[in-house]
Design a protein around this motif. Structure first.
Motif, PDB file in Angstrom:
ATOM      1  N   THR A 109       0.853  -1.187   0.000  1.00  0.00           N
ATOM      2  CA  THR A 109       0.000   0.000   0.000  1.00  0.00           C
ATOM      3  C   THR A 109       0.890   1.238   0.000  1.00  0.00           C
ATOM      4  N   ALA A 110       0.357   2.311  -0.531  1.00  0.00           N
ATOM      5  CA  ALA A 110       1.094   3.575  -0.611  1.00  0.00           C
ATOM      6  C   ALA A 110       0.202   4.693  -0.098  1.00  0.00           C
ATOM      7  N   VAL A 111       0.792   5.614   0.646  1.00  0.00           N
ATOM      8  CA  VAL A 111       0.055   6.726   1.247  1.00  0.00           C
ATOM      9  C   VAL A 111       0.683   8.041   0.801  1.00  0.00           C
ATOM     10  N   ASP A 112      -0.133   8.945   0.265  1.00  0.00           N
ATOM     11  CA  ASP A 112       0.331  10.264  -0.182  1.00  0.00           C
ATOM     12  C   ASP A 112      -0.584  11.346   0.365  1.00  0.00           C
ATOM     13  N   MET A 113      -0.067  12.570   0.385  1.00  0.00           N
ATOM     14  CA  MET A 113      -0.854  13.722   0.825  1.00  0.00           C
ATOM     15  C   MET A 113      -1.225  14.567  -0.385  1.00  0.00           C
ATOM     16  N   GLU A 114      -2.521  14.825  -0.552  1.00  0.00           N
ATOM     17  CA  GLU A 114      -3.000  15.676  -1.636  1.00  0.00           C
ATOM     18  C   GLU A 114      -2.860  17.151  -1.248  1.00  0.00           C
ATOM     19  N   GLN A 115      -2.984  18.034  -2.225  1.00  0.00           N
ATOM     20  CA  GLN A 115      -2.829  19.471  -1.969  1.00  0.00           C
ATOM     21  C   GLN A 115      -3.882  20.015  -1.014  1.00  0.00           C
ATOM     22  N   GLY A 139      -5.016  18.490   1.517  1.00  0.00           N
ATOM     23  CA  GLY A 139      -4.850  17.898   2.830  1.00  0.00           C
ATOM     24  C   GLY A 139      -5.451  16.519   2.991  1.00  0.00           C
ATOM     25  N   LYS A 140      -6.130  16.019   1.961  1.00  0.00           N
ATOM     26  CA  LYS A 140      -6.719  14.688   2.045  1.00  0.00           C
ATOM     27  C   LYS A 140      -5.657  13.619   1.752  1.00  0.00           C
ATOM     28  N   ILE A 141      -5.998  12.374   2.084  1.00  0.00           N
ATOM     29  CA  ILE A 141      -5.067  11.257   1.958  1.00  0.00           C
ATOM     30  C   ILE A 141      -5.367  10.472   0.687  1.00  0.00           C
ATOM     31  N   ARG A 142      -4.331  10.237  -0.107  1.00  0.00           N
ATOM     32  CA  ARG A 142      -4.466   9.340  -1.261  1.00  0.00           C
ATOM     33  C   ARG A 142      -3.941   7.968  -0.840  1.00  0.00           C
ATOM     34  N   TYR A 143      -4.799   6.968  -0.941  1.00  0.00           N
ATOM     35  CA  TYR A 143      -4.487   5.608  -0.503  1.00  0.00           C
ATOM     36  C   TYR A 143      -4.434   4.708  -1.742  1.00  0.00           C
ATOM     37  N   SER A 144      -3.275   4.092  -1.988  1.00  0.00           N
ATOM     38  CA  SER A 144      -3.076   3.279  -3.186  1.00  0.00           C
ATOM     39  C   SER A 144      -2.756   1.842  -2.806  1.00  0.00           C
ATOM     40  N   VAL A 145      -3.165   0.917  -3.659  1.00  0.00           N
ATOM     41  CA  VAL A 145      -2.894  -0.502  -3.420  1.00  0.00           C
ATOM     42  C   VAL A 145      -2.363  -1.145  -4.694  1.00  0.00           C
ATOM     43  N   LEU A 146      -1.564  -2.190  -4.515  1.00  0.00           N
ATOM     44  CA  LEU A 146      -1.087  -3.005  -5.631  1.00  0.00           C
ATOM     45  C   LEU A 146      -1.454  -4.443  -5.338  1.00  0.00           C
ATOM     46  N   MET A 147      -2.085  -5.096  -6.305  1.00  0.00           N
ATOM     47  CA  MET A 147      -2.515  -6.479  -6.113  1.00  0.00           C
ATOM     48  C   MET A 147      -2.288  -7.278  -7.393  1.00  0.00           C
ATOM     49  N   PRO A 148      -1.976  -8.552  -7.303  1.00  0.00           N
ATOM     50  CA  PRO A 148      -1.759  -9.369  -8.495  1.00  0.00           C
ATOM     51  C   PRO A 148      -3.076  -9.698  -9.188  1.00  0.00           C
ATOM     52  N   LEU A 149      -2.971  -9.925 -10.498  1.00  0.00           N
ATOM     53  CA  LEU A 149      -4.110 -10.362 -11.288  1.00  0.00           C
ATOM     54  C   LEU A 149      -3.901 -11.836 -11.621  1.00  0.00           C
ATOM     55  N   PRO A 150      -4.597 -12.748 -10.948  1.00  0.00           N
ATOM     56  CA  PRO A 150      -4.351 -14.185 -11.150  1.00  0.00           C
ATOM     57  C   PRO A 150      -4.517 -14.627 -12.593  1.00  0.00           C
ATOM     58  N   GLY A 151      -5.434 -14.019 -13.324  1.00  0.00           N
ATOM     59  CA  GLY A 151      -5.672 -14.429 -14.704  1.00  0.00           C
ATOM     60  C   GLY A 151      -4.534 -14.102 -15.641  1.00  0.00           C
ATOM     61  N   ASN A 152      -3.656 -13.168 -15.241  1.00  0.00           N
ATOM     62  CA  ASN A 152      -2.546 -12.761 -16.104  1.00  0.00           C
ATOM     63  C   ASN A 152      -1.189 -13.239 -15.587  1.00  0.00           C
ATOM     64  N   MET A 153      -1.199 -14.213 -14.704  1.00  0.00           N
ATOM     65  CA  MET A 153       0.052 -14.661 -14.106  1.00  0.00           C
ATOM     66  C   MET A 153       0.499 -16.024 -14.601  1.00  0.00           C
ATOM     67  N   GLY A 154      -0.113 -16.513 -15.667  1.00  0.00           N
ATOM     68  CA  GLY A 154       0.249 -17.839 -16.164  1.00  0.00           C
ATOM     69  C   GLY A 154       1.620 -17.885 -16.785  1.00  0.00           C
ATOM     70  N   GLY A 159      -9.425  10.117   0.536  1.00  0.00           N
ATOM     71  CA  GLY A 159     -10.350  10.202   1.655  1.00  0.00           C
ATOM     72  C   GLY A 159      -9.776  11.059   2.770  1.00  0.00           C
ATOM     73  N   THR A 160     -10.614  11.366   3.743  1.00  0.00           N
ATOM     74  CA  THR A 160     -10.163  12.139   4.903  1.00  0.00           C
ATOM     75  C   THR A 160      -9.286  11.296   5.809  1.00  0.00           C
ATOM     76  N   THR A 161      -9.584   9.992   5.904  1.00  0.00           N
ATOM     77  CA  THR A 161      -8.798   9.052   6.691  1.00  0.00           C
ATOM     78  C   THR A 161      -8.393   7.883   5.801  1.00  0.00           C
ATOM     79  N   PHE A 162      -7.504   7.037   6.311  1.00  0.00           N
ATOM     80  CA  PHE A 162      -7.065   5.870   5.551  1.00  0.00           C
ATOM     81  C   PHE A 162      -8.229   4.928   5.285  1.00  0.00           C
ATOM     82  N   ARG A 163      -8.999   4.649   6.318  1.00  0.00           N
ATOM     83  CA  ARG A 163     -10.099   3.698   6.183  1.00  0.00           C
ATOM     84  C   ARG A 163     -11.208   4.227   5.260  1.00  0.00           C
ATOM     85  N   GLU A 164     -11.400   5.529   5.276  1.00  0.00           N
ATOM     86  CA  GLU A 164     -12.409   6.103   4.369  1.00  0.00           C
ATOM     87  C   GLU A 164     -11.980   5.919   2.919  1.00  0.00           C
ATOM     88  N   ALA A 165     -10.711   6.196   2.624  1.00  0.00           N
ATOM     89  CA  ALA A 165     -10.206   6.000   1.263  1.00  0.00           C
ATOM     90  C   ALA A 165     -10.244   4.526   0.880  1.00  0.00           C
TER      91      ALA A 165
END
Length: 393
Positions: free
Chosen positions: A36-42, A44-59, A81-87
């Motif tokens: 997961t990645a956490v950034d601050m927007e201009q 003041g809100k939180i940008r919450y990013s995730v990276l996940m594998p795609l099983p269908g493209n991993m053959g 979002g305003t908080t991590f969980r909200e995002a």
């Protein structure tokens, strides 16, 4: 016979109490979050990013690559979002699978977010039973979201490249638990790994450059706010000060003629605190081992005197690196090496009376005495360059 019937009846009755798999979670219904990645927007809100594998493209064994479409083997998405969980909740609304965090191994913090304070990160993560405090914590140069767009050639996922770099011999493996302890301990400040992205060199005109993840040093914190970065020799000096057995490369000059590169390993430091005429004195004794990896100038390592010259040059290099680290801490008003903790342990009364309320400002007037003893344990398979000519007879 009646006893057997009674036992059988009890077993059958107990089966009625079993509820079955009423809360089962199928793999096909789960999205495994790798990082997961956490950034601050201009605003003041939180940008919450995730990276996940795609099983269908991993053959197949696809090289490099990142992104969110086509033949890529992983998917990156983010929400604000305003908080991590909200995002996170907003992100979940457009995912057909439930995000699962138990397999997450890295947490990326954007530089802008780190400069505003990271203490809030340590609320959302420990509250969830799926999250682990042993995940590696990394501050990124620029936006953390952008580091997820890297295209490392040796790993399938950018998150795997980050994890492998954190496990490398030349990096202090700092996780969330260690950062949390530093933030909550007396006389110490936290550090985290600091990484960025660098484009590779083109091998041909038509070749596409890859975006590789690069270890740059350690982010320096005052309380929970990032104030600077330990880079190059400063980063090695930090590892030696806190007695972390990382492997460092140093290049030293001998007699202004020979250039020798050594690999320094198995280092240990001992720090003692003394008071001298009302002034603090930190005695730092460091021992290290090293091996020669390259020598330019036909240097002969078969002679004991010449080996001692290399060891003396190594001693100076290690001492200078640690002094650079100490100067960086003093200039940024931080105590990344936990000198205050040593003072509190050895002189608790002095700490409470004079330094607790104004540390690490007390480091500015302290005397740091550094003694280094390094040993050159290996010269490789040769003493001299194999092309050195024999003396004329």
């Amino acid at each position: 016979m009646s006893l057997h019937r009674t036992r059988l009846s009890l077993v059958l009755l107990s089966l009625l109490c079993l509820t079955g798999c009423w809360d089962r979670v199928e793999i096909n219904d789960t999205a495994f979050i790798l990082t997961t990645a956490v950034d601050m927007e201009q605003d003041g809100k939180i940008r919450y990013s995730v990276l996940m594998p795609l099983p269908g493209n991993m053959g197949g064994a696809s090289g490099g690559g990142g992104g969110t479409a086509g033949t890529k083997s992983y998917y990156v998405d983010s929400e604000v979002g305003t908080t991590f969980r909200e995002a996170q909740a907003r992100l979940q609304r457009r995912m057909s699978r439930r995000m699962f965090f138990a397999h997450r191994r890295t947490l990326l913090i954007g530089e802008d977010f780190a400069k505003r304070g990271i203490r809030n990160v340590f609320d959302a993560t420990p509250r969830s039973p799926e999250s682990r405090m042993t995940i590696y914590m990394v501050v990124t140069k620029g936006k953390a979201y952008e580091l997820l767009q890297a295209t490392p050639q040796f790993e399938r996922f950018p998150s795997e490249a980050i994890r492998e770099l954190m496990k490398a011999r030349n990096v202090i493996p700092i996780n969330m638990k260690q950062v949390a302890l530093a933030l909550s301990s007396l006389g110490s400040d936290a550090v985290t790994a600091y990484m960025g992205m660098k484009e590779s060199e083109k091998t041909s005109k038509n070749a596409k450059k890859s975006k590789e993840i690069e270890f740059l040093g350690y982010a320096q914190f005052r309380e929970d706010k990032m104030t600077g970065v330990f880079e190059n020799a400063e980063a090695s000096g930090l590892a030696w000060l806190i007695s972390m057995p990382v492997q460092s490369t140093a290049t030293v000059k001998i007699d202004d003629r020979y250039t020798i590169t050594v690999s320094i390993f198995d280092s240990k430091s001992q720090i003692r605190v003394h008071t001298e005429r009302g002034k603090l004195r930190f005695d730092i004794r460091t021992k290290a081992k090293a091996k020669v990896t390259e020598s330019l100038g036909m240097y002969d390592f078969s002679q004991t005197g010449k080996v001692q010259k290399v060891e003396e040059a190594m001693n100076r290099y290690i001492e200078q690196a640690m002094r650079k680290t100490i100067r960086k801490m003093i200039s940024n008003d931080t105590d990344s090496a936990q000198f205050g903790l040593y003072l509190w342990r050895e002189h608790p009364g002095l700490w409470e009376k004079e330094y607790a309320s104004r540390w690490p400002a007390g480091m500015k007037d302290a005397d740091f005495r550094i003694e280094v003893k390094s040993v050159l344990t290996e010269t490789g398979l040769i003493y001299e360059n194999v092309t050195k000519a024999e003396p004329a007879r």
